[in-house]
Scaffold this motif. Structure first.
Motif, PDB file in Angstrom:
ATOM      1  N   LEU A  49      12.615   8.815  -4.482  1.00  0.00           N
ATOM      2  CA  LEU A  49      11.391   8.103  -4.090  1.00  0.00           C
ATOM      3  C   LEU A  49      11.204   6.854  -4.942  1.00  0.00           C
ATOM      4  O   LEU A  49      10.903   5.768  -4.439  1.00  0.00           O
ATOM      5  N   ARG A  50      11.412   7.017  -6.272  1.00  0.00           N
ATOM      6  CA  ARG A  50      11.254   5.863  -7.165  1.00  0.00           C
ATOM      7  C   ARG A  50      12.253   4.773  -6.808  1.00  0.00           C
ATOM      8  O   ARG A  50      11.932   3.589  -6.818  1.00  0.00           O
ATOM      9  N   GLN A  51      13.478   5.198  -6.477  1.00  0.00           N
ATOM     10  CA  GLN A  51      14.515   4.237  -6.129  1.00  0.00           C
ATOM     11  C   GLN A  51      14.149   3.493  -4.834  1.00  0.00           C
ATOM     12  O   GLN A  51      14.320   2.275  -4.734  1.00  0.00           O
ATOM     13  N   LEU A  52      13.623   4.244  -3.867  1.00  0.00           N
ATOM     14  CA  LEU A  52      13.207   3.622  -2.607  1.00  0.00           C
ATOM     15  C   LEU A  52      12.161   2.545  -2.855  1.00  0.00           C
ATOM     16  O   LEU A  52      12.236   1.439  -2.319  1.00  0.00           O
ATOM     17  N   VAL A  53      11.158   2.882  -3.704  1.00  0.00           N
ATOM     18  CA  VAL A  53      10.084   1.924  -3.986  1.00  0.00           C
ATOM     19  C   VAL A  53      10.642   0.707  -4.720  1.00  0.00           C
ATOM     20  O   VAL A  53      10.344  -0.439  -4.379  1.00  0.00           O
ATOM     21  N   THR A 101      -7.977  13.278  -7.421  1.00  0.00           N
ATOM     22  CA  THR A 101      -6.721  12.683  -6.981  1.00  0.00           C
ATOM     23  C   THR A 101      -5.959  12.041  -8.125  1.00  0.00           C
ATOM     24  O   THR A 101      -4.881  11.496  -7.913  1.00  0.00           O
ATOM     25  N   GLY A 102      -6.508  12.095  -9.349  1.00  0.00           N
ATOM     26  CA  GLY A 102      -5.716  11.688 -10.503  1.00  0.00           C
ATOM     27  C   GLY A 102      -6.182  10.429 -11.214  1.00  0.00           C
ATOM     28  O   GLY A 102      -5.551   9.997 -12.174  1.00  0.00           O
ATOM     29  N   ASP A 103      -7.271   9.808 -10.728  1.00  0.00           N
ATOM     30  CA  ASP A 103      -7.772   8.638 -11.446  1.00  0.00           C
ATOM     31  C   ASP A 103      -8.424   9.061 -12.753  1.00  0.00           C
ATOM     32  O   ASP A 103      -8.894  10.185 -12.904  1.00  0.00           O
ATOM     33  N   VAL A 138       0.836  -1.207   0.000  1.00  0.00           N
ATOM     34  CA  VAL A 138       0.000   0.000   0.000  1.00  0.00           C
ATOM     35  C   VAL A 138       0.870   1.257   0.000  1.00  0.00           C
ATOM     36  O   VAL A 138       0.680   2.163  -0.815  1.00  0.00           O
ATOM     37  N   GLY A 139       1.841   1.307   0.907  1.00  0.00           N
ATOM     38  CA  GLY A 139       2.685   2.494   1.025  1.00  0.00           C
ATOM     39  C   GLY A 139       3.449   2.788  -0.257  1.00  0.00           C
ATOM     40  O   GLY A 139       3.544   3.938  -0.690  1.00  0.00           O
ATOM     41  N   ILE A 193       3.117   6.181  -2.648  1.00  0.00           N
ATOM     42  CA  ILE A 193       4.224   7.067  -3.031  1.00  0.00           C
ATOM     43  C   ILE A 193       4.227   7.271  -4.547  1.00  0.00           C
ATOM     44  O   ILE A 193       4.384   8.389  -5.042  1.00  0.00           O
ATOM     45  N   GLU A 194       4.019   6.190  -5.292  1.00  0.00           N
ATOM     46  CA  GLU A 194       3.988   6.312  -6.752  1.00  0.00           C
ATOM     47  C   GLU A 194       2.858   7.230  -7.210  1.00  0.00           C
ATOM     48  O   GLU A 194       3.014   8.019  -8.146  1.00  0.00           O
ATOM     49  N   GLN A 195       1.702   7.126  -6.547  1.00  0.00           N
ATOM     50  CA  GLN A 195       0.571   7.984  -6.928  1.00  0.00           C
ATOM     51  C   GLN A 195       0.871   9.452  -6.646  1.00  0.00           C
ATOM     52  O   GLN A 195       0.487  10.333  -7.417  1.00  0.00           O
TER      53      GLN A 195
END
Lengths: 292, 292
Positions: A62-66, B171-173, A14-15, A19-21
């Motif tokens: 952030l992308r790298q973390l995910v 929210t972007g959907d 979920v987290g 972050i991606e959203q």
């Protein structure tokens, strides 16, 4: 431009998606609402990555973390959200997003509210603590429709169940009964059972498709559904605890403590009983479901 | 205590029930939210009853207005909402509730927005005007999630359809498709047809139970459903008009202009065709519905 800082606590499925959203949609939010949404910290179990300044963690990091988290190659971060929170709050409006599972994040949630932040939970556990726990009072004090704690994602996934319930209550309606199949996991399992699949196979299929917790007993015990029922009931103003709720567990006592593999192998012992219930339901023109 | 004045425009089934709910629940709202909700004016087709001062129309008079309207013994009121609105607005925050049917209230809605009031519609017609009508632009300019015009009750009755759609879009959907049986009237009629009732009888039963407009053709023409589709589409940002929507009418051309009684008597001519469609659906394991 107005800035809102997010602190992402709990950094699993979920987290990571959240972050991606945020990364994908914040240009839209800047343009449409004039709000710059930044991510000030991302905390997993090992520790937190904290942004160096108020502009937040940059998109590439952030992308790298995910990505690293998903591939399991993440070198653990060592920052502390508890220590960083006061500084983040000083820089401006802050929202803590608790997408963890379990009670390990309750102290952060309570601290965030005390400091004046907003808190958004998909994690059900903080709202299912015993009422006698003082942290429970601290959290529930902010759960009204005008409070700073939002928990829409704890019940009914993406459906607006909590806000609708609050709106009904706020405007003077009285709730007689809430009923539903509040578990996507049970939904998938009993849909399969209804079309003739053995219960044990349906559980294995649901696990293979990612619908269950790593240990499917966490779903089959009914605890997850009981927590949702508890949250709905407390939202209606009832002062009750988890052990006031009668739960029908689908985990036989003698399989409660064996390994996951052994549990899955021996679950077929339950197939005849579940099949009999499904047949009886079908004979009455009904479907067998796990209902709250 | 903060005061909010309501102006009730359209005073039939919906408007009357709304007034009763306000009278019943405002003690709760005072206590829980510290807001004193008063009714400054109630307008029917003949004219409006306007409160004498900022305390609003008293409960006893409101109850009498509702009772008289229901029994058909109301002596028509002669006040004008259009003339009273500026004064009501000067006294404080005001919300105009348009629970009428049809376009007769559009000017009041537009005036209210221009003066700074909030507007809440259950009436679909104002949001279904041609885009070329300047009043359409005035209304739609306030329909974003942060705007002053709310219209949740125009689609999906009590279900939070509009706010959910707006939240998804905000929210972007991106919406791929919206589908549903958006008419309680058609829902009742085709449930009956599905259990073997003749179509014409199902329409008569629905009318007797108050599910249809006084002239059931207003429902059966599909116009009501088309308006809902139009509102959903415009909410998604599409600039379309009612005549861009293909509507399947269940009113035969040769029965469009006869009396209501003759229409109901001759509707049985349609029964074989509808029954055939219902049978074909059932044979395929489906149910016949009126779907958007």
């Amino acid at each position: 431009m107005k800035r809102v800082s997010l602190v992402q606590v709990g950094f699993g499925t979920v987290g990571g998606a959240l972050i991606e959203q945020v990364v994908e949609n914040r240009p839209l939010w800047r343009e449409r609402f004039g709000i710059d949404v930044t991510i000030a910290a991302v905390a997993g179990r090992a520790g937190a990555t904290i942004a160096g300044d108020a502009r937040g963690i940059i998109d590439a990091e952030l992308r790298q973390l995910v990505d690293r988290r998903r591939s399991g190659t993440g070198d653990p971060a060592h920052g502390s959200v508890a220590e960083a929170l006061p500084g983040i709050l000083q820089a401006g409006p802050t929202i803590v997003l608790d997408a963890a599972a379990g009670e390990g994040t309750v102290d952060i949630d309570v601290q965030a509210l005390r400091l004046g932040a907003g808190v958004v939970l998909s994690n059900k556990a903080p709202l299912a603590l015993p009422m006698s726990d003082p942290r429970s009072s601290a959290l529930w004090a902010e759960t009204s429709s005008t409070g700073r704690l939002k928990f829409e994602a704890t019940c009914g996934a993406g459906l607006p169940v909590i806000s609708t319930l609050q709106s009904l209550l706020d405007t003077g309606d009285r709730v007689r009964e809430i009923s539903g199949t509040l578990s996507g996991t049970f939904g998938a399992i009993f849909s399969a059972v209804g079309s003739g699949v053995h219960f044990s196979q349906a559980v294995k299929d649901a696990k293979a498709q990612g619908y269950t917790e790593p240990d499917p007993r966490d779903d089959l015990s009914g605890l997850d559904v009981a927590r949702k029922g508890l949250i709905l009931s407390r939202t209606m103003g009832n002062s009750i605890d988890l052990n006031d709720i009668e739960v029908h567990s689908l985990v036989p006592d003698h399989l409660a403590d064996v390994s996951i593999d052994e549990f899955l192998n021996r679950l077929s012992e339950q197939d005849p009983d579940i099949a009999r219930q499904a047949d009886e339901s079908a004979a009455a023109g009904l479907s067998l479901k796990y209902v709250m």
